[in-house]
Design a protein around this motif. Structure first.
Motif, PDB file in Angstrom:
ATOM      1  N   GLY A   3       0.826  -1.191   0.000  1.00  0.00           N
ATOM      2  CA  GLY A   3       0.000   0.000   0.000  1.00  0.00           C
ATOM      3  C   GLY A   3       0.860   1.241   0.000  1.00  0.00           C
ATOM      4  N   PRO A   4       0.200   2.402   0.001  1.00  0.00           N
ATOM      5  CA  PRO A   4       0.939   3.662  -0.053  1.00  0.00           C
ATOM      6  C   PRO A   4       1.696   3.943   1.237  1.00  0.00           C
ATOM      7  CG  PRO A   4      -1.396   4.071   0.273  1.00  0.00           C
ATOM      8  CD  PRO A   4      -1.241   2.588   0.066  1.00  0.00           C
ATOM      9  N   ALA A   5       2.598   4.907   1.156  1.00  0.00           N
ATOM     10  CA  ALA A   5       3.362   5.320   2.338  1.00  0.00           C
ATOM     11  C   ALA A   5       2.410   5.900   3.373  1.00  0.00           C
ATOM     12  CB  ALA A   5       4.410   6.356   1.950  1.00  0.00           C
ATOM     13  N   ASN A   6       2.661   5.565   4.624  1.00  0.00           N
ATOM     14  CA  ASN A   6       1.854   6.047   5.735  1.00  0.00           C
ATOM     15  C   ASN A   6       2.689   7.034   6.544  1.00  0.00           C
ATOM     16  OD1 ASN A   6       0.412   6.447   8.074  1.00  0.00           O
ATOM     17  ND2 ASN A   6      -0.066   4.296   8.400  1.00  0.00           N
ATOM     18  N   PRO A   7       2.449   8.336   6.381  1.00  0.00           N
ATOM     19  CA  PRO A   7       3.269   9.321   7.092  1.00  0.00           C
ATOM     20  C   PRO A   7       3.163   9.208   8.616  1.00  0.00           C
ATOM     21  CG  PRO A   7       1.606  10.399   5.705  1.00  0.00           C
ATOM     22  CD  PRO A   7       1.465   8.934   5.517  1.00  0.00           C
ATOM     23  N   VAL A   8       2.069   8.673   9.110  1.00  0.00           N
ATOM     24  CA  VAL A   8       1.917   8.493  10.551  1.00  0.00           C
ATOM     25  C   VAL A   8       2.947   7.497  11.084  1.00  0.00           C
ATOM     26  CG1 VAL A   8       0.329   7.721  12.376  1.00  0.00           C
ATOM     27  CG2 VAL A   8      -0.524   9.108  10.485  1.00  0.00           C
ATOM     28  N   ARG A   9       3.337   6.559  10.251  1.00  0.00           N
ATOM     29  CA  ARG A   9       4.356   5.568  10.628  1.00  0.00           C
ATOM     30  C   ARG A   9       5.754   6.025  10.250  1.00  0.00           C
ATOM     31  NH1 ARG A   9       2.456  -0.508  10.150  1.00  0.00           N
ATOM     32  NH2 ARG A   9       4.017  -0.554  11.763  1.00  0.00           N
ATOM     33  N   GLY A  10       5.872   7.261   9.766  1.00  0.00           N
ATOM     34  CA  GLY A  10       7.175   7.786   9.386  1.00  0.00           C
ATOM     35  C   GLY A  10       7.638   7.342   8.017  1.00  0.00           C
ATOM     36  N   GLU A  11       6.722   6.825   7.214  1.00  0.00           N
ATOM     37  CA  GLU A  11       7.086   6.326   5.892  1.00  0.00           C
ATOM     38  C   GLU A  11       7.156   7.464   4.875  1.00  0.00           C
ATOM     39  OE1 GLU A  11       5.108   1.902   6.395  1.00  0.00           O
ATOM     40  OE2 GLU A  11       4.057   3.381   5.184  1.00  0.00           O
ATOM     41  N   ALA A  12       7.963   7.251   3.852  1.00  0.00           N
ATOM     42  CA  ALA A  12       8.090   8.188   2.743  1.00  0.00           C
ATOM     43  C   ALA A  12       8.036   7.398   1.441  1.00  0.00           C
ATOM     44  CB  ALA A  12       9.408   8.951   2.848  1.00  0.00           C
ATOM     45  N   ALA A  13       7.607   8.044   0.381  1.00  0.00           N
ATOM     46  CA  ALA A  13       7.503   7.388  -0.921  1.00  0.00           C
ATOM     47  C   ALA A  13       8.517   7.983  -1.883  1.00  0.00           C
ATOM     48  CB  ALA A  13       6.094   7.548  -1.474  1.00  0.00           C
ATOM     49  N   LEU A  14       9.076   7.110  -2.706  1.00  0.00           N
ATOM     50  CA  LEU A  14      10.033   7.513  -3.727  1.00  0.00           C
ATOM     51  C   LEU A  14       9.597   6.880  -5.039  1.00  0.00           C
ATOM     52  CD1 LEU A  14      12.812   8.917  -4.270  1.00  0.00           C
ATOM     53  CD2 LEU A  14      13.860   6.683  -3.871  1.00  0.00           C
ATOM     54  N   ALA A  15       9.320   7.707  -6.043  1.00  0.00           N
ATOM     55  CA  ALA A  15       8.887   7.205  -7.346  1.00  0.00           C
ATOM     56  C   ALA A  15      10.113   6.829  -8.170  1.00  0.00           C
ATOM     57  CB  ALA A  15       8.063   8.254  -8.073  1.00  0.00           C
ATOM     58  N   VAL A  16      10.173   5.564  -8.573  1.00  0.00           N
ATOM     59  CA  VAL A  16      11.300   5.044  -9.345  1.00  0.00           C
ATOM     60  C   VAL A  16      10.774   4.183 -10.479  1.00  0.00           C
ATOM     61  CG1 VAL A  16      13.301   3.504  -9.275  1.00  0.00           C
ATOM     62  CG2 VAL A  16      12.881   5.061  -7.376  1.00  0.00           C
ATOM     63  N   ASP A  17      11.089   4.555 -11.705  1.00  0.00           N
ATOM     64  CA  ASP A  17      10.708   3.779 -12.893  1.00  0.00           C
ATOM     65  C   ASP A  17       9.240   3.389 -12.898  1.00  0.00           C
ATOM     66  OD1 ASP A  17      13.298   3.883 -13.912  1.00  0.00           O
ATOM     67  OD2 ASP A  17      13.902   2.038 -12.903  1.00  0.00           O
ATOM     68  N   GLY A  18       8.377   4.322 -12.579  1.00  0.00           N
ATOM     69  CA  GLY A  18       6.941   4.059 -12.604  1.00  0.00           C
ATOM     70  C   GLY A  18       6.408   3.317 -11.393  1.00  0.00           C
ATOM     71  N   ALA A  19       7.275   2.947 -10.483  1.00  0.00           N
ATOM     72  CA  ALA A  19       6.848   2.263  -9.253  1.00  0.00           C
ATOM     73  C   ALA A  19       7.054   3.205  -8.080  1.00  0.00           C
ATOM     74  CB  ALA A  19       7.661   0.986  -9.040  1.00  0.00           C
ATOM     75  N   GLU A  79      21.265   3.636  -9.009  1.00  0.00           N
ATOM     76  CA  GLU A  79      21.160   4.215 -10.352  1.00  0.00           C
ATOM     77  C   GLU A  79      19.879   5.033 -10.482  1.00  0.00           C
ATOM     78  OE1 GLU A  79      23.234   4.348 -12.917  1.00  0.00           O
ATOM     79  OE2 GLU A  79      24.782   3.198 -11.894  1.00  0.00           O
ATOM     80  N   ALA A  80      18.788   4.505  -9.938  1.00  0.00           N
ATOM     81  CA  ALA A  80      17.502   5.217 -10.009  1.00  0.00           C
ATOM     82  C   ALA A  80      17.556   6.530  -9.239  1.00  0.00           C
ATOM     83  CB  ALA A  80      16.386   4.324  -9.480  1.00  0.00           C
ATOM     84  N   VAL A  81      18.150   6.514  -8.057  1.00  0.00           N
ATOM     85  CA  VAL A  81      18.272   7.737  -7.264  1.00  0.00           C
ATOM     86  C   VAL A  81      19.151   8.748  -8.000  1.00  0.00           C
ATOM     87  CG1 VAL A  81      19.191   8.712  -5.115  1.00  0.00           C
ATOM     88  CG2 VAL A  81      17.794   6.640  -5.040  1.00  0.00           C
ATOM     89  N   ALA A  82      20.233   8.288  -8.598  1.00  0.00           N
ATOM     90  CA  ALA A  82      21.108   9.185  -9.355  1.00  0.00           C
ATOM     91  C   ALA A  82      20.368   9.784 -10.550  1.00  0.00           C
ATOM     92  CB  ALA A  82      22.356   8.443  -9.816  1.00  0.00           C
ATOM     93  N   MET A  83      19.550   8.978 -11.214  1.00  0.00           N
ATOM     94  CA  MET A  83      18.780   9.471 -12.363  1.00  0.00           C
ATOM     95  C   MET A  83      17.713  10.473 -11.929  1.00  0.00           C
ATOM     96  SD  MET A  83      19.949   8.168 -15.164  1.00  0.00           S
ATOM     97  CE  MET A  83      18.647   8.207 -16.361  1.00  0.00           C
ATOM     98  N   LEU A  84      17.101  10.239 -10.775  1.00  0.00           N
ATOM     99  CA  LEU A  84      16.088  11.170 -10.273  1.00  0.00           C
ATOM    100  C   LEU A  84      16.696  12.509  -9.902  1.00  0.00           C
ATOM    101  CD1 LEU A  84      14.007   8.857  -7.920  1.00  0.00           C
ATOM    102  CD2 LEU A  84      13.236   9.879 -10.060  1.00  0.00           C
ATOM    103  N   GLY A  85      17.887  12.451  -9.348  1.00  0.00           N
ATOM    104  CA  GLY A  85      18.574  13.660  -8.914  1.00  0.00           C
ATOM    105  C   GLY A  85      18.311  13.968  -7.449  1.00  0.00           C
ATOM    106  N   LEU A  86      19.173  14.781  -6.910  1.00  0.00           N
ATOM    107  CA  LEU A  86      19.083  15.119  -5.488  1.00  0.00           C
ATOM    108  C   LEU A  86      17.813  15.888  -5.149  1.00  0.00           C
ATOM    109  CD1 LEU A  86      22.785  16.051  -4.681  1.00  0.00           C
ATOM    110  CD2 LEU A  86      21.564  13.944  -4.127  1.00  0.00           C
ATOM    111  N   ALA A  87      17.311  16.685  -6.080  1.00  0.00           N
ATOM    112  CA  ALA A  87      16.092  17.454  -5.811  1.00  0.00           C
ATOM    113  C   ALA A  87      14.912  16.534  -5.520  1.00  0.00           C
ATOM    114  CB  ALA A  87      15.780  18.371  -6.980  1.00  0.00           C
ATOM    115  N   ALA A  88      14.839  15.390  -6.201  1.00  0.00           N
ATOM    116  CA  ALA A  88      13.742  14.451  -5.976  1.00  0.00           C
ATOM    117  C   ALA A  88      13.987  13.564  -4.758  1.00  0.00           C
ATOM    118  CB  ALA A  88      13.535  13.577  -7.214  1.00  0.00           C
ATOM    119  N   ALA A  89      15.242  13.263  -4.467  1.00  0.00           N
ATOM    120  CA  ALA A  89      15.561  12.357  -3.361  1.00  0.00           C
ATOM    121  C   ALA A  89      15.620  13.061  -2.010  1.00  0.00           C
ATOM    122  CB  ALA A  89      16.890  11.656  -3.638  1.00  0.00           C
TER     123      ALA A  89
END
Length: 104
Positions: A3-19, A79-89
């Motif tokens: 399921g999606p990230a739950n901010p109440v649990r301290g989770e964060a979401a990172l979009a990588v290659d459509g996932a 590689e995915a984080v590098a492609m996204l760039g620091l602004a997204a990460a």
């Protein structure tokens, strides 16, 4: 646990290659990250000083992955984080570091 990230649990979401990767800084994840990267407070200080290496960010993300997709390995995540760039990460990093400092 999916399921999606739950901010109440301290989770964060990172979009990588459509996932959407969900990162959760659980106790076990942070212990594993600390074993590899050294004390978490030092990690936070390096980040605050702008001295956090990309490899350290990826290591923290890797250890905090909640449900890694099949076939994703650490090199591919890096590689995915590098492609996204620091602004997204950086917002994801900020959530994780905030959880390290604040706890839940």
């Amino acid at each position: 646990m999916s399921g999606p990230a739950n901010p109440v649990r301290g989770e964060a979401a990172l979009a990588v290659d459509g996932a959407t990767l969900v990162l959760r800084p659980s106790f076990a994840a942070l212990v594993a990250a600390e074993a590899e990267l050294g004390p978490l407070f030092a990690l936070v200080e390096r980040a605050a000083d702008g001295k956090l290496c990309l490899s350290e960010m990826v290591a923290l993300f890797w250890h905090c992955l909640r449900d890694p997709p099949e076939g994703l390995d650490r090199m591919a995540l890096g590689e995915a984080v590098a492609m996204l760039g620091l602004a997204a990460a950086t917002p994801v990093l900020r959530v994780l570091l905030g959880q390290i400092l604040a706890g839940r």
